[in-house]
Write a protein that holds these residues in place. Sequence first.
Motif, PDB file in Angstrom:
ATOM      1  N   ALA A 197       0.828  -1.219   0.000  1.00  0.00           N
ATOM      2  CA  ALA A 197       0.000   0.000   0.000  1.00  0.00           C
ATOM      3  C   ALA A 197       0.852   1.254   0.000  1.00  0.00           C
ATOM      4  O   ALA A 197       0.569   2.221  -0.719  1.00  0.00           O
ATOM      5  N   GLU A 198       1.928   1.259   0.788  1.00  0.00           N
ATOM      6  CA  GLU A 198       2.712   2.480   0.931  1.00  0.00           C
ATOM      7  C   GLU A 198       3.523   2.787  -0.321  1.00  0.00           C
ATOM      8  O   GLU A 198       3.746   3.955  -0.658  1.00  0.00           O
ATOM      9  N   LEU A 199       3.957   1.746  -1.034  1.00  0.00           N
ATOM     10  CA  LEU A 199       4.723   1.981  -2.260  1.00  0.00           C
ATOM     11  C   LEU A 199       3.832   2.445  -3.402  1.00  0.00           C
ATOM     12  O   LEU A 199       4.333   2.880  -4.438  1.00  0.00           O
ATOM     13  N   SER A 200       2.531   2.336  -3.224  1.00  0.00           N
ATOM     14  CA  SER A 200       1.607   2.806  -4.263  1.00  0.00           C
ATOM     15  C   SER A 200       0.706   3.934  -3.746  1.00  0.00           C
ATOM     16  O   SER A 200      -0.345   4.192  -4.312  1.00  0.00           O
ATOM     17  N   ARG A 201       1.126   4.580  -2.676  1.00  0.00           N
ATOM     18  CA  ARG A 201       0.336   5.689  -2.108  1.00  0.00           C
ATOM     19  C   ARG A 201       0.175   6.799  -3.145  1.00  0.00           C
ATOM     20  O   ARG A 201       1.116   7.163  -3.831  1.00  0.00           O
ATOM     21  N   PHE A 202      -1.036   7.349  -3.232  1.00  0.00           N
ATOM     22  CA  PHE A 202      -1.322   8.349  -4.264  1.00  0.00           C
ATOM     23  C   PHE A 202      -1.648   9.737  -3.713  1.00  0.00           C
ATOM     24  O   PHE A 202      -1.587  10.718  -4.448  1.00  0.00           O
ATOM     25  N   ASN A 203      -2.000   9.831  -2.421  1.00  0.00           N
ATOM     26  CA  ASN A 203      -2.430  11.125  -1.897  1.00  0.00           C
ATOM     27  C   ASN A 203      -1.281  11.989  -1.385  1.00  0.00           C
ATOM     28  O   ASN A 203      -1.498  13.101  -0.915  1.00  0.00           O
ATOM     29  N   ILE A 204      -0.062  11.448  -1.450  1.00  0.00           N
ATOM     30  CA  ILE A 204       1.126  12.235  -1.125  1.00  0.00           C
ATOM     31  C   ILE A 204       2.290  11.654  -1.912  1.00  0.00           C
ATOM     32  O   ILE A 204       2.388  10.432  -2.085  1.00  0.00           O
ATOM     33  N   ARG A 205       3.136  12.499  -2.427  1.00  0.00           N
ATOM     34  CA  ARG A 205       4.254  12.027  -3.229  1.00  0.00           C
ATOM     35  C   ARG A 205       5.410  11.642  -2.308  1.00  0.00           C
ATOM     36  O   ARG A 205       6.158  12.493  -1.835  1.00  0.00           O
ATOM     37  N   ASN A 206       5.524  10.359  -2.047  1.00  0.00           N
ATOM     38  CA  ASN A 206       6.584   9.912  -1.148  1.00  0.00           C
ATOM     39  C   ASN A 206       7.755   9.338  -1.930  1.00  0.00           C
ATOM     40  O   ASN A 206       7.674   9.101  -3.135  1.00  0.00           O
ATOM     41  N   ALA A 207       8.854   9.134  -1.226  1.00  0.00           N
ATOM     42  CA  ALA A 207      10.075   8.588  -1.840  1.00  0.00           C
ATOM     43  C   ALA A 207      10.415   7.234  -1.217  1.00  0.00           C
ATOM     44  O   ALA A 207      11.580   6.858  -1.145  1.00  0.00           O
ATOM     45  N   ASN A 208       9.369   6.509  -0.799  1.00  0.00           N
ATOM     46  CA  ASN A 208       9.603   5.233  -0.124  1.00  0.00           C
ATOM     47  C   ASN A 208      10.337   4.236  -1.003  1.00  0.00           C
ATOM     48  O   ASN A 208      11.242   3.535  -0.545  1.00  0.00           O
ATOM     49  N   PHE A 209       9.955   4.169  -2.271  1.00  0.00           N
ATOM     50  CA  PHE A 209      10.604   3.208  -3.157  1.00  0.00           C
ATOM     51  C   PHE A 209      12.092   3.517  -3.298  1.00  0.00           C
ATOM     52  O   PHE A 209      12.934   2.624  -3.212  1.00  0.00           O
ATOM     53  N   ASP A 210      12.410   4.778  -3.515  1.00  0.00           N
ATOM     54  CA  ASP A 210      13.817   5.166  -3.664  1.00  0.00           C
ATOM     55  C   ASP A 210      14.606   4.861  -2.386  1.00  0.00           C
ATOM     56  O   ASP A 210      15.763   4.450  -2.455  1.00  0.00           O
TER      57      ASP A 210
END
Length: 756
Positions: A679-692
């Motif tokens: 879920a967190e790697l596909s979060r859409f309501n905030i642009r996160n850098a979790n994958f990086d």
Amino acid sequence: MKKIIKIAKLELSLLFYSPIAWLILVIYIIQCGVTFTDLLYSRETNQQLGATLESLTIDIFGGNKGFFAAVQEKLFLYIPLLTMGLMSREFSSGSIKLLLSSPITITQIILGKFTAMMAYGLLLASVLLGVILAGSISIDHIDFGFVLGGVLGLYLLICAYSAIGLFMSSLTSYQVVAAISTLAVFAGLKFVGNIGQSIAYVRDVTYWISIDGRADNFINGLISSKDVIYFILVIGLFLMLTIMRLNSGRKISTTAEKALRYCLLVVMVLLAGYMSSVPVFTDYYDTTRFKDRTLTTESQNIIKKLDAPVTLTSYVNILNQYAHLGSPKFRNFELRQFDQYLRYLPDLKINYITYYDSTMNINLNDPGKTLEDRAKRSATAYGYEFETILSPAEIKKQINLIPEENRFVRMVEYKGKTTPLRMFADTYVYPHEAEITAALKRLINKPAIIGILSGNDERSIVKTGDKAYQNITTSISSRSALMNHGFDILDIAIDTCQKIPDSLSVLVIADPKSTFSPEQIKKIDTYIASGGNILIAGEPGKQSLLNPLVKQFDVSFNDGTLLQKSEKLELDLIQSHAAEKATNNGFILPEKWIITLPGAVAINYGNNNGYKANPILLANKPDSWNKIGSFNLETQKVAFDPKTEKKAAFVVAVALTKKFPKKEQKVLIAGDADFMSNAELSRFNIRNANFDFVVQLFKWFSNGEYPINTTRPDAIDNKITISRQGINWLKILLLWVFPITIGITGSITLIRRKRK
């Protein structure tokens, strides 16, 4: 040579003493002006709206919707109008008799006329250079190498079109017929690339003959010897055909002799063209500023270590959604996807094995059809010969593709070792440099192994739920999954394994739901004591389960739950950022990056027991606080209490290192286990850098071996430097001033000519 130049000058004077040359030049300038200013206007509008612009040179000039592509689409309409009278005019007026009786050869006549067309082509190219000049004052740090390569490709295309038009003009005395015939040849040369694509040897010949897309590499930043040679051979072929056509009226020979000469010429050109297109004989020049059309240095270094042939075998399930890509008619398209690797691996062997077997995308709405019936229907639809397709039993004798879900997959083989190279369920589908180079490196070195602990209801690597880790670990259809970037993912069932393997790059313990037994603790401690890398991720309410495990690192999970003030997002969604000391462990986390942690706990750490600790992620200081006790955000209104609570930059991830005799142990303790969840790697309501962040994390654990670094320097042509008013001035110049000036010049020239 002097006679050729004189003929060229005479032909140019005749060309510009007719309205057609002037009219085409005016229309051509207007077309270029409209296309360029429209592209520039749209980018400038996006810039004003705050959009991020990148690589504007490639964006505006390259691609299939850029300036060069638009010009290329129109060129074939202009050239026939210019070439239709080159020879047909001589035939219709009778001046051909004077030419043939004059002290010049037919070769000189043809080369002189073609030189005139080359000169006119230079005039058209100069218009492109003018647009590039306008681009240089409109785009910050324009990539001149890229745009000049595009101009070269379009000029060679103009010359090839001119040679064809010259030949067609020599076949008739009617100029209109010559123009229409030239257009017909252009259409034929574009269409011929689609002929015989299902037949192995035929498709190689017809694909080479096709002129369609021949300038695409030039206008997209890559000059290849095979494309340059193609244009030279086409020009030479049609000039020779023109010379032979005119000579045939002066020499007496039988029809068979003429046919033989023509056939020999065509065969020689085809043979030379085929040999020039063989990868081992092909050379390349990348015109882009940062060599974007060339493999990165890391990929090239890995390829240099290959000292034996590499085989790429595609296993195509004709019932799979990508079955059409493996069909014979897509072979040349398939080869283009690996062009960059064929440059450095010219002896790369590419094989195809087709089969049918059950797959996830079988149409279940047709229950009356057997698997074989569906396979026969697919074979007919995609152009396969069903007799050559292996049955489920036959393919299983060769290879077990069940782990690949019987999808379209390639197996890369090197010195008896194989590794999969997969297709992905995204826009691009095909593997890119990062995935291909990772597959090659796995065959040279060993893959990095990630062990995911299971046995206490930890996060799953096979489930697709929000909390699970499948997308980042074992999803074969996901390009971002670590298993597609050089990692092997192992499920470490702690109750059934005698010991945790020492070969792991890292052991992941993520959010256990039950207390570890003494036997389990012993196995984990033994692994840690041997210097094994480990990642431990906790969750609120699980402190008591993990604190006994992390105590040996002089680390503890705080009681309570971290909350962060937010008007639109959940209070327990921590938007963390990089700590200053993160760089001490090699992490490169830009300040603007946000790593989201839904439901996190704070971490306390020291520097005892031989471990050197550095904070990696911090909660946002002005807005974050630690809430002690139980609460329900869905039913309760929770707010910060300044009397009993305080806001601080709580540490939510800490990295620890310890020197061992033969290696350095790496440990990461995170106060949240969701940061790399599906879920967190596909979060859409905030642009996160979790994958990086996750990619950097596992690269750290693998000592920089994986994933492969295919990054390039950031583009510097990212800004439109001209204002909206400046673009309007460019429009006036390109759409009005220059065309009107040329129109007036042409009118004066024609009027003076008529008076004389």
